[in-house]
Design a protein around this motif. Structure first.
Motif, mmCIF file in Angstrom:
data_model
loop_
_atom_site.group_PDB
_atom_site.id
_atom_site.type_symbol
_atom_site.label_atom_id
_atom_site.label_comp_id
_atom_site.label_asym_id
_atom_site.label_seq_id
_atom_site.Cartn_x
_atom_site.Cartn_y
_atom_site.Cartn_z
ATOM 1 N N LEU A 271 -4.652 19.526 39.264
ATOM 2 C CA LEU A 271 -3.806 19.764 38.113
ATOM 3 C C LEU A 271 -3.754 18.504 37.295
ATOM 4 O O LEU A 271 -3.487 17.435 37.814
ATOM 5 N N GLU A 272 -3.994 18.600 35.982
ATOM 6 C CA GLU A 272 -3.870 17.455 35.099
ATOM 7 C C GLU A 272 -2.689 17.694 34.196
ATOM 8 O O GLU A 272 -2.629 18.677 33.470
ATOM 9 N N GLN A 273 -1.708 16.770 34.225
ATOM 10 C CA GLN A 273 -0.545 16.913 33.364
ATOM 11 C C GLN A 273 -0.849 16.376 31.986
ATOM 12 O O GLN A 273 -1.400 15.303 31.830
ATOM 13 N N LYS A 274 -0.434 17.095 31.022
ATOM 14 C CA LYS A 274 -0.676 16.694 29.641
ATOM 15 C C LYS A 274 0.582 16.801 28.874
ATOM 16 O O LYS A 274 1.355 17.679 29.031
ATOM 17 N N GLU B 197 5.563 16.253 21.321
ATOM 18 C CA GLU B 197 5.272 16.767 19.992
ATOM 19 C C GLU B 197 3.794 16.787 19.619
ATOM 20 O O GLU B 197 3.397 17.435 18.645
ATOM 21 N N ASP B 198 2.960 16.110 20.371
ATOM 22 C CA ASP B 198 1.556 15.971 19.973
ATOM 23 C C ASP B 198 0.792 17.289 20.015
ATOM 24 O O ASP B 198 -0.031 17.565 19.141
ATOM 25 N N GLY B 199 1.054 18.103 21.037
ATOM 26 C CA GLY B 199 0.326 19.351 21.182
ATOM 27 C C GLY B 199 0.459 20.292 19.996
ATOM 28 O O GLY B 199 -0.552 20.766 19.457
ATOM 29 N N PRO B 200 1.682 20.595 19.550
ATOM 30 C CA PRO B 200 1.813 21.489 18.384
ATOM 31 C C PRO B 200 1.147 20.946 17.131
ATOM 32 O O PRO B 200 0.527 21.706 16.375
ATOM 33 N N MET C 195 -3.285 14.148 21.996
ATOM 34 C CA MET C 195 -2.437 13.041 21.564
ATOM 35 C C MET C 195 -2.761 12.624 20.131
ATOM 36 O O MET C 195 -3.919 12.617 19.707
ATOM 37 N N ALA C 196 -1.733 12.229 19.386
ATOM 38 C CA ALA C 196 -1.909 11.931 17.963
ATOM 39 C C ALA C 196 -2.597 10.600 17.726
ATOM 40 O O ALA C 196 -3.256 10.406 16.698
ATOM 41 N N TRP C 197 -2.479 9.667 18.660
ATOM 42 C CA TRP C 197 -2.792 8.278 18.364
ATOM 43 C C TRP C 197 -4.236 7.848 18.626
ATOM 44 O O TRP C 197 -4.593 6.728 18.312
ATOM 45 N N ASN C 198 -5.073 8.654 19.205
ATOM 46 C CA ASN C 198 -6.475 8.241 19.397
ATOM 47 C C ASN C 198 -7.395 8.906 18.387
ATOM 48 O O ASN C 198 -8.556 9.181 18.663
ATOM 49 N N LYS C 199 -6.860 9.106 17.195
ATOM 50 C CA LYS C 199 -7.603 9.845 16.179
ATOM 51 C C LYS C 199 -7.428 9.215 14.795
ATOM 52 O O LYS C 199 -6.439 8.521 14.535
ATOM 53 N N LEU C 200 -8.402 9.491 13.937
ATOM 54 C CA LEU C 200 -8.282 9.191 12.515
ATOM 55 C C LEU C 200 -8.388 10.519 11.781
ATOM 56 O O LEU C 200 -9.251 11.339 12.087
#
Length: 397
Positions: free
Chosen positions: A394-397, A189-192, A164-169
């Motif tokens: 199974l963990e959905q992401k 869109e976060d994965g790519p 995920m894009a939002w837990n990062k700097l």
């Protein structure tokens, strides 16, 4: 020029926006610019942004026609001037020291990406869940603390790293060097985005503190609707595969990637509207990287993960979908079992759809336990017939 540019995409979130903005403008780290990208909102979101801009000069509003989350984030990156970038979704919120913690971590260890742990906030239940390793960073053992590491160090659990894009700097100069954007027009869109940068850096670090509140099960969220955009999962998996394919760990993790992303595709196929299933199947058959015999041995896959393989082939060949609904029922039931195993001793709590159950453990009738990443259910019927069901988590992401 601010140290950190905070990018907040905004689209019709009038009920959540103030909570998000309050958590950002009151950060203990003050040297920030707050870029709010109004992605063609039709509710009161734009008015709320203007009110906050009048109160805090660090807020900048970028107005654009509606183009989706990727488009809004990309517009925010183009407007950003900070040395570091942070993405926060406008229906979420953050701890007041999130930026300070991430900034200290990324600068002291001289990394390109700093990752923090995440609270899951269930909008329906109004409850916080911190138990999922994908979000609480427990997949990283203590050897990852207080140091820089590379993607190669995460090879044993690469598919458990939160994309995920939002837990990062992010170091802004690094993002520019990668020349990467979010895939315009696609959801999931976060994965790519993450894969395209993760495999290009040797310096990543983590902050174990739970600093981000991710709102799930929100009414109106596009990932809850099951519409035509669910076909995007096929394109997104292809983009992630292309990034992984060029990495040094590809051969070691490609079957784990196949398993996880096959389950993602199956899950979206299960949820998509019935009238769209044929279109989904056609696109999957014609374009999916998961059907490429150049990279995957399907005899091996059928042997190792037969249920996943058969369900994928059902999508490809447009055969009966009954197995999907059966599987969906089992997944939901097992997931609810997994959720209750750590409550009161000798008590099981179940919630399935609107039905609620509270059962005492009775070893002579049934038993449920969790071991080595698997759920075990044993039922002892009155006719002395025993049945054992084993299901991989199974963990959905």
């Amino acid at each position: 020029m601010a140290e950190i540019s905070v990018i907040i995409p905004v689209y019709n979130v009038e009920n959540y926006l103030s909570k998000c903005l309050d958590s950002v403008i009151n950060q203990t780290f003050k040297d920030i610019e707050i870029i709010c990208v109004n992605d063609g909102s039709t509710d009161n979101s734009r008015k709320i942004l203007e009110e906050y801009k009048n109160k805090d000069s660090r807020i900048k509003i970028v107005d654009k026609e509606n183009g989706g989350l990727s488009s809004a984030r990309n517009a925010g990156m183009k407007a950003a001037t900070g040395k570091f970038l942070s993405f926060i979704d406008s229906d979420d919120w953050v701890e007041l020291n999130m930026l300070e913690k991430l900034y200290e971590n990324i600068t002291s260890l001289n990394t390109d990406i700093s990752i923090c742990a995440v609270h899951l906030f269930d909008e329906t239940k109004q409850q916080i869940d911190d138990s999922q390793s994908y979000f609480n960073l427990s997949c990283f053992d203590e050897t990852f603390d207080n140091r820089a590491f590379s993607f190669e160090d995460t090879k044993p659990f690469l598919m458990d790293v939160c994309v995920m894009a939002w837990n990062k700097l992010y170091r802004h100069s690094f993002i520019k060097e990668c020349n990467v954007e979010f895939p315009d027009g696609l959801i999931f869109e976060d994965g790519p985005f993450f894969f395209s940068i993760f495999f290009k850096t040797k310096r990543v670090s983590i902050v174990r503190d739970l600093l981000y509140f991710y709102r799930i099960n929100r009414v109106g969220s596009i990932v809850q609707k099951g519409g035509i955009k669910f076909l995007d999962i096929i394109d997104v998996v292809n983009l992630m595969f292309n990034s992984l394919k060029s990495s040094s760990v590809f051969e070691d993790v490609k079957y784990e990637f196949f398993h996880r992303k096959a389950d993602d595709i199956i899950y979206r196929y299960e949820l998509i509207a019935l009238k769209l299933k044929n279109k989904f199947s056609k696109k999957f058959k014609n374009t999916s990287c998961l059907l490429d015999e150049k990279y995957f041995d399907f005899a091996y896959i059928n042997k190792e993960i037969p249920i996943t393989y058969r369900n994928l082939m059902s999508i490809k060949n447009k055969t009966s979908i009954l197995s999907f609904y059966y599987r969906k029922f089992i997944i939901r039931l097992m997931y609810k079992v997994m959720q209750v195993l750590y409550t009161e001793e000798n008590i099981y709590y179940f919630k399935f759809w609107s039905l609620k159950f509270r059962l005492k453990k009775r070893a002579n009738l049934y038993d449920v336990w969790y071991e080595n990443d698997r759920i075990y259910v044993v039922l002892f019927m009155l006719i002395k017939f025993s049945f054992k069901f084993e299901y991989s988590k199974l963990e959905q992401k």
